[in-house]
Design a protein around this motif. Sequence first.
Motif, PDB file in Angstrom:
ATOM      1  N   LEU A  58      -3.031 -26.543   8.107  1.00 25.59           N
ATOM      2  CA  LEU A  58      -3.751 -25.938   9.215  1.00 25.59           C
ATOM      3  C   LEU A  58      -3.104 -24.590   9.532  1.00 25.59           C
ATOM      4  O   LEU A  58      -1.988 -24.530  10.028  1.00 25.59           O
ATOM      5  N   TRP A  59      -3.826 -23.513   9.209  1.00 21.93           N
ATOM      6  CA  TRP A  59      -3.364 -22.163   9.514  1.00 21.93           C
ATOM      7  C   TRP A  59      -3.808 -21.838  10.934  1.00 21.93           C
ATOM      8  O   TRP A  59      -4.973 -22.037  11.294  1.00 21.93           O
ATOM      9  N   ILE A  60      -2.877 -21.342  11.724  1.00 23.41           N
ATOM     10  CA  ILE A  60      -3.100 -21.170  13.156  1.00 23.41           C
ATOM     11  C   ILE A  60      -2.884 -19.711  13.528  1.00 23.41           C
ATOM     12  O   ILE A  60      -1.789 -19.159  13.359  1.00 23.41           O
ATOM     13  N   GLY A  61      -3.931 -19.068  14.042  1.00 20.53           N
ATOM     14  CA  GLY A  61      -3.822 -17.695  14.519  1.00 20.53           C
ATOM     15  C   GLY A  61      -3.680 -17.675  16.025  1.00 20.53           C
ATOM     16  O   GLY A  61      -4.391 -18.382  16.744  1.00 20.53           O
ATOM     17  N   THR A  62      -2.759 -16.878  16.515  1.00 22.00           N
ATOM     18  CA  THR A  62      -2.481 -16.835  17.949  1.00 22.00           C
ATOM     19  C   THR A  62      -2.977 -15.534  18.586  1.00 22.00           C
ATOM     20  O   THR A  62      -3.363 -14.592  17.905  1.00 22.00           O
ATOM     21  N   PHE A  63      -2.922 -15.511  19.914  1.00 18.82           N
ATOM     22  CA  PHE A  63      -3.427 -14.373  20.677  1.00 18.82           C
ATOM     23  C   PHE A  63      -2.615 -13.099  20.426  1.00 18.82           C
ATOM     24  O   PHE A  63      -3.165 -12.017  20.279  1.00 18.82           O
ATOM     25  N   ASN A  64      -1.305 -13.229  20.375  1.00 17.21           N
ATOM     26  CA  ASN A  64      -0.482 -12.023  20.202  1.00 17.21           C
ATOM     27  C   ASN A  64       0.862 -12.323  19.540  1.00 17.21           C
ATOM     28  O   ASN A  64       1.815 -11.550  19.693  1.00 17.21           O
ATOM     29  N   ALA A  65       0.938 -13.442  18.808  1.00 15.26           N
ATOM     30  CA  ALA A  65       2.221 -13.834  18.207  1.00 15.26           C
ATOM     31  C   ALA A  65       2.056 -14.218  16.734  1.00 15.26           C
ATOM     32  O   ALA A  65       2.801 -15.046  16.216  1.00 15.26           O
ATOM     33  N   GLY A  66       1.080 -13.613  16.078  1.00 14.62           N
ATOM     34  CA  GLY A  66       0.944 -13.817  14.647  1.00 14.62           C
ATOM     35  C   GLY A  66       0.396 -15.168  14.233  1.00 14.62           C
ATOM     36  O   GLY A  66      -0.492 -15.734  14.881  1.00 14.62           O
ATOM     37  N   LEU A  67       1.002 -15.716  13.176  1.00 12.13           N
ATOM     38  CA  LEU A  67       0.443 -16.836  12.431  1.00 12.13           C
ATOM     39  C   LEU A  67       1.454 -17.976  12.318  1.00 12.13           C
ATOM     40  O   LEU A  67       2.662 -17.753  12.316  1.00 12.13           O
ATOM     41  N   ALA A  68       0.947 -19.215  12.219  1.00 10.98           N
ATOM     42  CA  ALA A  68       1.774 -20.391  11.952  1.00 10.98           C
ATOM     43  C   ALA A  68       1.009 -21.309  11.008  1.00 10.98           C
ATOM     44  O   ALA A  68      -0.222 -21.198  10.875  1.00 10.98           O
ATOM     45  N   VAL A  69       1.738 -22.233  10.343  1.00  8.96           N
ATOM     46  CA  VAL A  69       1.110 -23.168   9.412  1.00  8.96           C
ATOM     47  C   VAL A  69       1.628 -24.574   9.697  1.00  8.96           C
ATOM     48  O   VAL A  69       2.838 -24.797   9.778  1.00  8.96           O
ATOM     49  N   TYR A  70       0.679 -25.522   9.822  1.00 11.99           N
ATOM     50  CA  TYR A  70       1.019 -26.904  10.169  1.00 11.99           C
ATOM     51  C   TYR A  70       0.470 -27.833   9.100  1.00 11.99           C
ATOM     52  O   TYR A  70      -0.726 -27.777   8.759  1.00 11.99           O
ATOM     53  N   ASP A  71       1.344 -28.689   8.544  1.00  8.48           N
ATOM     54  CA  ASP A  71       0.933 -29.677   7.543  1.00  8.48           C
ATOM     55  C   ASP A  71       0.427 -30.921   8.278  1.00  8.48           C
ATOM     56  O   ASP A  71       1.205 -31.617   8.932  1.00  8.48           O
ATOM     57  N   ILE A  72      -0.881 -31.198   8.170  1.00 14.53           N
ATOM     58  CA  ILE A  72      -1.436 -32.316   8.939  1.00 14.53           C
ATOM     59  C   ILE A  72      -1.038 -33.666   8.358  1.00 14.53           C
ATOM     60  O   ILE A  72      -1.157 -34.693   9.035  1.00 14.53           O
ATOM     61  N   ASN A  73      -0.559 -33.698   7.111  1.00  8.60           N
ATOM     62  CA  ASN A  73      -0.102 -34.959   6.523  1.00  8.60           C
ATOM     63  C   ASN A  73       1.292 -35.338   7.014  1.00  8.60           C
ATOM     64  O   ASN A  73       1.517 -36.456   7.480  1.00  8.60           O
ATOM     65  N   SER A  74       2.226 -34.394   6.919  1.00 12.59           N
ATOM     66  CA  SER A  74       3.602 -34.658   7.345  1.00 12.59           C
ATOM     67  C   SER A  74       3.798 -34.452   8.840  1.00 12.59           C
ATOM     68  O   SER A  74       4.823 -34.843   9.395  1.00 12.59           O
ATOM     69  N   LYS A  75       2.781 -33.800   9.469  1.00 13.89           N
ATOM     70  CA  LYS A  75       2.850 -33.459  10.892  1.00 13.89           C
ATOM     71  C   LYS A  75       4.066 -32.588  11.211  1.00 13.89           C
ATOM     72  O   LYS A  75       4.748 -32.747  12.230  1.00 13.89           O
ATOM     73  N   GLN A  76       4.311 -31.639  10.306  1.00 12.28           N
ATOM     74  CA  GLN A  76       5.410 -30.700  10.458  1.00 12.28           C
ATOM     75  C   GLN A  76       4.899 -29.274  10.233  1.00 12.28           C
ATOM     76  O   GLN A  76       3.968 -29.053   9.452  1.00 12.28           O
ATOM     77  N   PHE A  77       5.531 -28.319  10.897  1.00 12.85           N
ATOM     78  CA  PHE A  77       5.215 -26.927  10.627  1.00 12.85           C
ATOM     79  C   PHE A  77       5.873 -26.490   9.318  1.00 12.85           C
ATOM     80  O   PHE A  77       7.012 -26.872   9.026  1.00 12.85           O
ATOM     81  N   VAL A  78       5.149 -25.722   8.542  1.00 12.61           N
ATOM     82  CA  VAL A  78       5.646 -25.220   7.250  1.00 12.61           C
ATOM     83  C   VAL A  78       5.457 -23.707   7.231  1.00 12.61           C
ATOM     84  O   VAL A  78       4.795 -23.144   6.354  1.00 12.61           O
ATOM     85  N   ASN A  79       6.064 -23.046   8.201  1.00  7.68           N
ATOM     86  CA  ASN A  79       5.888 -21.614   8.345  1.00  7.68           C
ATOM     87  C   ASN A  79       6.483 -20.807   7.198  1.00  7.68           C
ATOM     88  O   ASN A  79       6.217 -19.604   7.084  1.00  7.68           O
ATOM     89  N   TYR A  80       7.261 -21.450   6.332  1.00  4.23           N
ATOM     90  CA  TYR A  80       7.780 -20.758   5.150  1.00  4.23           C
ATOM     91  C   TYR A  80       6.652 -20.399   4.177  1.00  4.23           C
ATOM     92  O   TYR A  80       6.847 -19.600   3.256  1.00  4.23           O
ATOM     93  N   LYS A  81       5.470 -20.957   4.400  1.00  5.67           N
ATOM     94  CA  LYS A  81       4.309 -20.580   3.588  1.00  5.67           C
ATOM     95  C   LYS A  81       3.886 -19.139   3.867  1.00  5.67           C
ATOM     96  O   LYS A  81       3.156 -18.535   3.075  1.00  5.67           O
TER      97      LYS A  81
END
Length: 254
Positions: A58-81
Amino acid sequence: MSSIEADNNGNLYFGTEGGGITIQNYLTKKVTYINKNNSKKLPSNNIKSMLLTDDNLLWIGTFNAGLAVYDINSKQFVNYKISKSLQEYLIQTGVYALEQESDSVIWIGSFGKGLIRYDIENQVFNYFRHQPDNLSLLSGDIIRTIHIDKNDVLWAGTQRGLNKINLKTFNVDNIDIKHFLFNQEKIIGEAVLTLFEDAKNRIWVGTKYKGLFVYENDVFKNVELQVNDKLVTTIHAITTDNSNNLWVSTNQGI
């Protein structure tokens, strides 16, 4: 509510403008949350866009803080992507639109820093911005919506006009962007808020001030809508139902 995604396990992901992400399973009715209170890796609780890719990220775009990535299987953020250079480019920047081109490529629409093509596998990104003296580039740097249609054409709606990129002939070093709903002489255009492709491959465009447009047979036409005898000028979202009825979200209701 700014964005919604769904997975194959009955989960709906609701991006909110202040409360992070709410996850509701419509089978079990269980509700969980992702926010800065329970995850420091979410850069902001103000979510503007989401994209669930085929690999369950799950790629997540924010209002003013860029991008994040969340693995819905492991339920962990994988921002190293996200490559370090892309993270730096998007510092204090809104990400208002996300679209998947292939297993390894996504497109990112930023609020002020143009359109970004990101190669996830090689962690390489290219950005395309408006230049007043180059009409083959973007008509504007604020990207609110992106859609890749069934003919491999990318449409990017900006604060001044709609941009069209043929991905079949796309060349990162020699990009050619076509403009619609844009006056090239005055460098002004319609503020495009949403895009939708129907079953007949028609592209519907919702604007902030001029209402609804449809692209058919290589021509854009304005579609007049009225609510209580008042002309509809602002279109926020467009979709169809199983009977091919068009549903349009406006400032004056649906």
